[in-house]
Motif scaffolding. Sequence first.
Motif, PDB file in Angstrom:
ATOM      1  N   GLU A 171      -5.988 -17.014  -2.914  1.00  0.00           N
ATOM      2  CA  GLU A 171      -6.475 -15.787  -1.680  1.00  0.00           C
ATOM      3  C   GLU A 171      -5.838 -16.651  -0.401  1.00  0.00           C
ATOM      4  N   PRO A 172      -4.476 -15.127  -0.773  1.00  0.00           N
ATOM      5  CA  PRO A 172      -3.521 -16.053   0.364  1.00  0.00           C
ATOM      6  C   PRO A 172      -4.226 -15.995   2.239  1.00  0.00           C
ATOM      7  N   VAL A 173      -3.880 -17.175   2.860  1.00  0.00           N
ATOM      8  CA  VAL A 173      -4.033 -17.237   4.350  1.00  0.00           C
ATOM      9  C   VAL A 173      -2.884 -16.346   5.169  1.00  0.00           C
ATOM     10  N   LEU A 174      -3.060 -15.770   6.087  1.00  0.00           N
ATOM     11  CA  LEU A 174      -1.699 -15.240   6.564  1.00  0.00           C
ATOM     12  C   LEU A 174      -2.187 -15.475   7.675  1.00  0.00           C
ATOM     13  N   SER A 175      -0.904 -16.860   8.793  1.00  0.00           N
ATOM     14  CA  SER A 175      -0.836 -17.309   9.571  1.00  0.00           C
ATOM     15  C   SER A 175       0.382 -16.823  10.385  1.00  0.00           C
ATOM     16  N   LYS A 176      -0.166 -17.259  11.699  1.00  0.00           N
ATOM     17  CA  LYS A 176       1.283 -17.288  12.792  1.00  0.00           C
ATOM     18  C   LYS A 176       2.903 -18.323  11.878  1.00  0.00           C
ATOM     19  N   GLU A 177       2.910 -19.106  11.332  1.00  0.00           N
ATOM     20  CA  GLU A 177       4.003 -19.825  10.597  1.00  0.00           C
ATOM     21  C   GLU A 177       4.363 -18.762   9.605  1.00  0.00           C
ATOM     22  N   GLN A 178       3.071 -18.526   8.658  1.00  0.00           N
ATOM     23  CA  GLN A 178       3.707 -18.378   7.178  1.00  0.00           C
ATOM     24  C   GLN A 178       2.415 -16.366   7.591  1.00  0.00           C
ATOM     25  N   PRO A 179       3.484 -15.486   7.967  1.00  0.00           N
ATOM     26  CA  PRO A 179       2.861 -14.222   8.174  1.00  0.00           C
ATOM     27  C   PRO A 179       1.838 -13.684   7.193  1.00  0.00           C
ATOM     28  N   ALA A 180       2.973 -13.941   5.398  1.00  0.00           N
ATOM     29  CA  ALA A 180       3.183 -13.096   4.552  1.00  0.00           C
ATOM     30  C   ALA A 180       2.979 -12.562   3.367  1.00  0.00           C
ATOM     31  N   PHE A 181       2.328 -12.249   2.314  1.00  0.00           N
ATOM     32  CA  PHE A 181       2.076 -12.909   1.010  1.00  0.00           C
ATOM     33  C   PHE A 181       2.405 -11.438   0.106  1.00  0.00           C
ATOM     34  N   GLN A 182       3.208 -11.622  -0.840  1.00  0.00           N
ATOM     35  CA  GLN A 182       4.217 -10.268  -1.766  1.00  0.00           C
ATOM     36  C   GLN A 182       2.986 -10.546  -2.947  1.00  0.00           C
ATOM     37  N   TYR A 183       3.037 -10.064  -3.829  1.00  0.00           N
ATOM     38  CA  TYR A 183       2.743 -10.268  -5.309  1.00  0.00           C
ATOM     39  C   TYR A 183       3.294  -8.664  -5.993  1.00  0.00           C
ATOM     40  N   SER A 184       3.026  -8.820  -7.239  1.00  0.00           N
ATOM     41  CA  SER A 184       3.231  -8.020  -8.166  1.00  0.00           C
ATOM     42  C   SER A 184       2.529  -7.623  -9.362  1.00  0.00           C
ATOM     43  N   SER A 185       1.497  -6.552  -9.372  1.00  0.00           N
ATOM     44  CA  SER A 185       0.644  -6.124 -10.392  1.00  0.00           C
ATOM     45  C   SER A 185       1.426  -4.880 -11.633  1.00  0.00           C
ATOM     46  N   HIS A 186       0.022  -4.478 -12.674  1.00  0.00           N
ATOM     47  CA  HIS A 186       0.889  -4.170 -13.468  1.00  0.00           C
ATOM     48  C   HIS A 186      -0.741  -2.503 -13.555  1.00  0.00           C
ATOM     49  N   VAL A 187      -0.728  -1.463 -14.069  1.00  0.00           N
ATOM     50  CA  VAL A 187      -1.347  -0.898 -14.081  1.00  0.00           C
ATOM     51  C   VAL A 187      -1.080  -0.017 -14.973  1.00  0.00           C
ATOM     52  N   SER A 188      -2.056   0.802 -16.395  1.00  0.00           N
ATOM     53  CA  SER A 188      -1.451   1.720 -17.353  1.00  0.00           C
ATOM     54  C   SER A 188      -3.062   3.273 -17.312  1.00  0.00           C
ATOM     55  N   LEU A 189      -2.765   4.064 -17.329  1.00  0.00           N
ATOM     56  CA  LEU A 189      -2.968   5.199 -17.590  1.00  0.00           C
ATOM     57  C   LEU A 189      -2.605   6.002 -18.928  1.00  0.00           C
ATOM     58  N   GLN A 190      -3.269   7.013 -20.494  1.00  0.00           N
ATOM     59  CA  GLN A 190      -3.786   7.331 -20.858  1.00  0.00           C
ATOM     60  C   GLN A 190      -2.999   8.878 -19.781  1.00  0.00           C
ATOM     61  N   ALA A 191      -2.619   9.151 -19.185  1.00  0.00           N
ATOM     62  CA  ALA A 191      -2.215  10.302 -18.859  1.00  0.00           C
ATOM     63  C   ALA A 191      -0.802  10.182 -17.960  1.00  0.00           C
ATOM     64  N   SER A 192       0.480  11.119 -18.132  1.00  0.00           N
ATOM     65  CA  SER A 192       1.596  10.705 -17.482  1.00  0.00           C
ATOM     66  C   SER A 192       1.867  11.273 -16.173  1.00  0.00           C
ATOM     67  N   SER A 193       0.686  11.077 -15.717  1.00  0.00           N
ATOM     68  CA  SER A 193       0.408  10.146 -13.549  1.00  0.00           C
ATOM     69  C   SER A 193       0.193  10.027 -13.528  1.00  0.00           C
ATOM     70  N   GLY A 194      -0.323  10.049 -12.060  1.00  0.00           N
ATOM     71  CA  GLY A 194      -2.224   9.498 -11.253  1.00  0.00           C
ATOM     72  C   GLY A 194      -2.086   9.709  -9.856  1.00  0.00           C
ATOM     73  N   HIS A 195      -2.788   8.379  -9.002  1.00  0.00           N
ATOM     74  CA  HIS A 195      -2.808   8.136  -7.560  1.00  0.00           C
ATOM     75  C   HIS A 195      -3.591   6.486  -7.793  1.00  0.00           C
ATOM     76  N   MET A 196      -3.482   6.131  -6.753  1.00  0.00           N
ATOM     77  CA  MET A 196      -3.817   4.420  -6.874  1.00  0.00           C
ATOM     78  C   MET A 196      -4.208   4.235  -5.100  1.00  0.00           C
TER      79      MET A 196
END
Length: 393
Positions: free
Chosen positions: A305-330
Amino acid sequence: MAGCVARRALTVGSRWWSRSLTGTRGPRPFCAAGGAGAFPPVATTTTLRHLSSRNRPEGKVLETVGVFEVPKQNGKYETGQLFLHSVFGYRGVVLFPWQARLYDRDVASAAPEKAENPAGHGSKEVKGKTHTYYQVLIDARDCPHISQRSQTEAVTFLANHDDSRALYAIPGLDYVSHEDILPYTSTDQVPIQHELFERFLLYDQTKAPPFVARETLRAWQEKNHPWLELSDVHRETTENIRVTVIPFYMGMREAQNSHVYWWRYCIRLENLDSDVVQLRERHWRIFSLSGTLETVRGRGVVGREPVLSKEQPAFQYSSHVSLQASSGHMWGTFRFERPDGSHFDVRIPPFSLESNKDEKTPPSGLHWGSSQPRDRTCITCVSCIATGAIWEA
């Protein structure tokens, strides 16, 4: 006064840095931009130094890293360009550029929003524009200092064995936007500590920058292009919190007599204001071409649960998703909390999940060295990447 030197220490991404600025017009002020500062519009020489981990900030004992260059307003950076990340503060080197389409909803047409579409979310008329990103290596010495703000094992691949849910990561590989790069030069022939640096790049003092691509890098890029390519970037700002999403198609696997399509998505959260806020919840809606609509709610992101402040204004992460179809939307929202306990929702820009029509089978028969799957995530044997073993069947 010619030859005057202005020094100031600053913190970027929890790292202490010092810059010595020598200009023909004397000391020039710095303007804070993403925590790293901007350069004055005159010819200058800026020396970049950092405090080694064995030294305390109070001691102001510095080690020379290199000399800053004026950031490029036009054009792109070449393979081998050294840089300091303007937001997270790590040292890195450019491997090669990607030309992406940036869909920025903050500058979208002022036309009224349309009614909800079949995917289940409102949409603006957003036209994409070409924007340059770079595939880069992160200096291993800086990874411990940024691990709480940006994942250093975010670029993942599907494994090629019976466990179709297993993922592998290449440590210290990242995607960086053009404006995030603060270029510098160094006289060190190995200025970046990463296991792939010398396998991908060759020192050539006659070149500028003096690091050129080896054939190993060209072959690696060509072979892994479908799984590395960055094509679309989506961005939207709500109440001074900017959300940037970059989706990547990872490939298809067969599971229980059906096809499962995988994507990873990288998200950056940036606080453009000086007020402190904390991310508390996520709310996703995932629409599949097969007609299903899934809702996902949870605390924080990737267990934080990242805190975004003037000193540390950004947080970056990656995650994954799978579908039983060749396309979709999020699409969805992040819920943030202010210091007074009030909450507000920040929109996640809607983005498409598209599979590659000309999909090729990812490298098979991979040699992973001593690595074994653990909790669906494992670290690739880096030496195999450089030698080409991961491409051989």
